[in-house]
Motif scaffolding. Structure first.
Motif, PDB file in Angstrom:
ATOM      1  N   ALA A 110     -71.887 -50.926 115.663  1.00 31.32           N
ATOM      2  CA  ALA A 110     -72.791 -50.886 114.519  1.00 31.32           C
ATOM      3  C   ALA A 110     -72.771 -49.477 113.929  1.00 31.32           C
ATOM      4  N   LYS A 111     -73.136 -49.370 112.656  1.00 31.25           N
ATOM      5  CA  LYS A 111     -73.008 -48.096 111.942  1.00 31.25           C
ATOM      6  C   LYS A 111     -73.844 -46.977 112.553  1.00 31.25           C
ATOM      7  N   ASP A 112     -74.967 -47.314 113.182  1.00 29.00           N
ATOM      8  CA  ASP A 112     -75.851 -46.267 113.705  1.00 29.00           C
ATOM      9  C   ASP A 112     -75.558 -45.893 115.155  1.00 29.00           C
ATOM     10  N   GLN A 113     -74.441 -46.381 115.705  1.00 32.29           N
ATOM     11  CA  GLN A 113     -74.124 -46.114 117.109  1.00 32.29           C
ATOM     12  C   GLN A 113     -73.322 -44.820 117.266  1.00 32.29           C
ATOM     13  N   THR A 114     -73.610 -44.086 118.329  1.00 32.05           N
ATOM     14  CA  THR A 114     -72.916 -42.828 118.608  1.00 32.05           C
ATOM     15  C   THR A 114     -71.777 -43.069 119.597  1.00 32.05           C
ATOM     16  N   PRO A 115     -70.769 -42.188 119.615  1.00 34.33           N
ATOM     17  CA  PRO A 115     -69.687 -42.316 120.599  1.00 34.33           C
ATOM     18  C   PRO A 115     -70.205 -42.340 122.039  1.00 34.33           C
ATOM     19  N   ARG A 116     -71.291 -41.635 122.300  1.00 38.66           N
ATOM     20  CA  ARG A 116     -71.841 -41.608 123.661  1.00 38.66           C
ATOM     21  C   ARG A 116     -72.304 -43.003 124.098  1.00 38.66           C
ATOM     22  N   LYS A 117     -72.900 -43.727 123.168  1.00 33.94           N
ATOM     23  CA  LYS A 117     -73.353 -45.076 123.505  1.00 33.94           C
ATOM     24  C   LYS A 117     -72.172 -46.001 123.766  1.00 33.94           C
ATOM     25  N   LYS A 118     -71.098 -45.844 122.996  1.00 32.48           N
ATOM     26  CA  LYS A 118     -69.901 -46.647 123.249  1.00 32.48           C
ATOM     27  C   LYS A 118     -69.377 -46.383 124.655  1.00 32.48           C
ATOM     28  N   ILE A 119     -69.344 -45.141 125.059  1.00 26.95           N
ATOM     29  CA  ILE A 119     -68.882 -44.790 126.406  1.00 26.95           C
ATOM     30  C   ILE A 119     -69.746 -45.488 127.453  1.00 26.95           C
ATOM     31  N   ARG A 120     -71.058 -45.514 127.208  1.00 27.23           N
ATOM     32  CA  ARG A 120     -71.963 -46.182 128.145  1.00 27.23           C
ATOM     33  C   ARG A 120     -71.671 -47.675 128.225  1.00 27.23           C
ATOM     34  N   TYR A 121     -71.494 -48.333 127.059  1.00 24.28           N
ATOM     35  CA  TYR A 121     -71.229 -49.770 127.041  1.00 24.28           C
ATOM     36  C   TYR A 121     -69.895 -50.089 127.721  1.00 24.28           C
ATOM     37  N   ASP A 122     -68.880 -49.285 127.428  1.00 28.19           N
ATOM     38  CA  ASP A 122     -67.577 -49.496 128.052  1.00 28.19           C
ATOM     39  C   ASP A 122     -67.657 -49.335 129.567  1.00 28.19           C
ATOM     40  N   LYS A 123     -68.468 -48.384 130.007  1.00 32.65           N
ATOM     41  CA  LYS A 123     -68.610 -48.142 131.445  1.00 32.65           C
ATOM     42  C   LYS A 123     -69.213 -49.354 132.141  1.00 32.65           C
ATOM     43  N   VAL A 124     -70.227 -49.932 131.537  1.00 35.15           N
ATOM     44  CA  VAL A 124     -70.839 -51.129 132.121  1.00 35.15           C
ATOM     45  C   VAL A 124     -69.838 -52.281 132.131  1.00 35.15           C
TER      46      VAL A 124
END
Length: 313
Positions: A110-124
């Motif tokens: 989503a447009k308001d998501q940061t790269p850090r959050k993507k890293i978290r989601y990928d990790k899970v």
């Protein structure tokens, strides 16, 4: 290599579609040629069943595509699954699983998501791989229940077995469910062109070596093998299979086939649509062949449903 291509369409502004499936403003969407879809009804039937089971709900409709006034035949207009996840459900992140176990083939944030959050989601998501290989018993069951919509996933697996889907491993998107304290993935299935197959994608010897007599059609990914080989997960899976099958008694299933036939009928009366069908896997078709194929598929699903219910009762 097919004459009739599928298209991804991107408009400058939303267009409000009015179809048998209702109205929906869409800016980006897919036009699927259905070139691999026997009778043009397989994808629609699978989507309808999964929507009835509460797994997902993509906007979709049949349409005749014309380019510069020239008919390209019958197409399936369908909402992009990543847009469904992000815009309709409010998900922050969606990814597509590749054919190589859990490897991420593509993603969208989503447009308001940061790269850090993507890293978290990928990790899970990556921990799901580890859990499918390294955890067992209750610990594995609890982990999957926490980080995956196991109800939806097992329902989807059960439909693939019921429909004998020959290629479904990489036809799945995972989206982060919004508003959850723990990161949990929901699913959006995709592409049911290979249903009513005689064998799974990996072939029977490899499938049987991995799963034996378990009621899963394919053994290609470790998560599915975990569900088959963990007694707690497999019992849960069989419960979901029974629930799915009980949703579709004979009259319900017959009515779904009849509704699809009513939607297809006007297009099968158009000579240009039938003419373009010669370029598809099924070759040139007509109403007589459609009725025959739909009746064969209905009888197949009805018998297979009865046989499976005897096992899971």
């Amino acid at each position: 290599k097919f004459r009739r291509k599928s298209y991804r369409v991107e408009l400058d502004d939303d267009f409000n579609f009015e179809t048998n499936y209702g109205s929906k403003p869409l800016k980006d969407f897919h036009l699927l040629s259905l070139a691999m879809d026997r009778g043009y009804f397989g994808n629609r039937l699978a989507f309808d069943c999964l929507e009835e089971a509460g797994v997902f709900k993509l906007y979709r409709a049949y349409t005749e595509l014309k380019i510069n006034g020239q008919s390209e035949g019958l197409y399936g207009l369908i909402q992009r699954p990543e847009d469904y996840a992000i815009k309709d459900l409010g998900s922050p992140y969606v990814l597509r699983r590749s054919a190589v176990d859990f490897v991420i083939a593509d993603y969208k944030s989503a447009k308001d998501q940061t790269p850090r959050k993507k890293i978290r989601y990928d990790k899970v998501y990556e921990t799901l791989i580890d859990a499918s290989k390294n955890l067992e018993g209750q610990a594995q069951f609890d982990f999957f229940r926490t980080h995956l919509d196991l109800d939806a996933y097992c329902t989807w697996l059960a439909l693939n077995h019921w429909f004998q889907n020959g290629d479904y491993t990489d036809e799945l998107l995972f989206y982060v469910e919004p508003g959850k304290e723990e990161v949990q993935f929901g699913i959006i299935p995709w592409d049911f062109d290979d249903i009513f197959a005689t064998a799974p994608h990996e072939d029977w010897p490899r499938r049987n070596a991995a799963l034996g007599d378990k009621l899963l059609f394919s053994s290609e990914v470790s998560l599915d093998r975990s569900i088959a080989n963990n007694p707690l997960l497999y019992t849960f899976y069989l419960q979901k299979m029974k629930a799915l099958l009980l949703l579709f008694p004979e009259e319900k299933l017959r009515g779904m086939f009849a509704e699809i036939y009513r939607d297809l009928y006007p297009y099968f009366k158009r000579p240009a649509v039938l003419e373009m069908s010669q370029y598809d896997r099924q070759k040139k078709t007509d109403l007589v062949r459609l009725e025959q194929q739909m009746n064969e598929s209905f009888q197949f699903l009805l018998k297979r449903r009865a046989d499976l219910l005897k096992v899971v009762e």
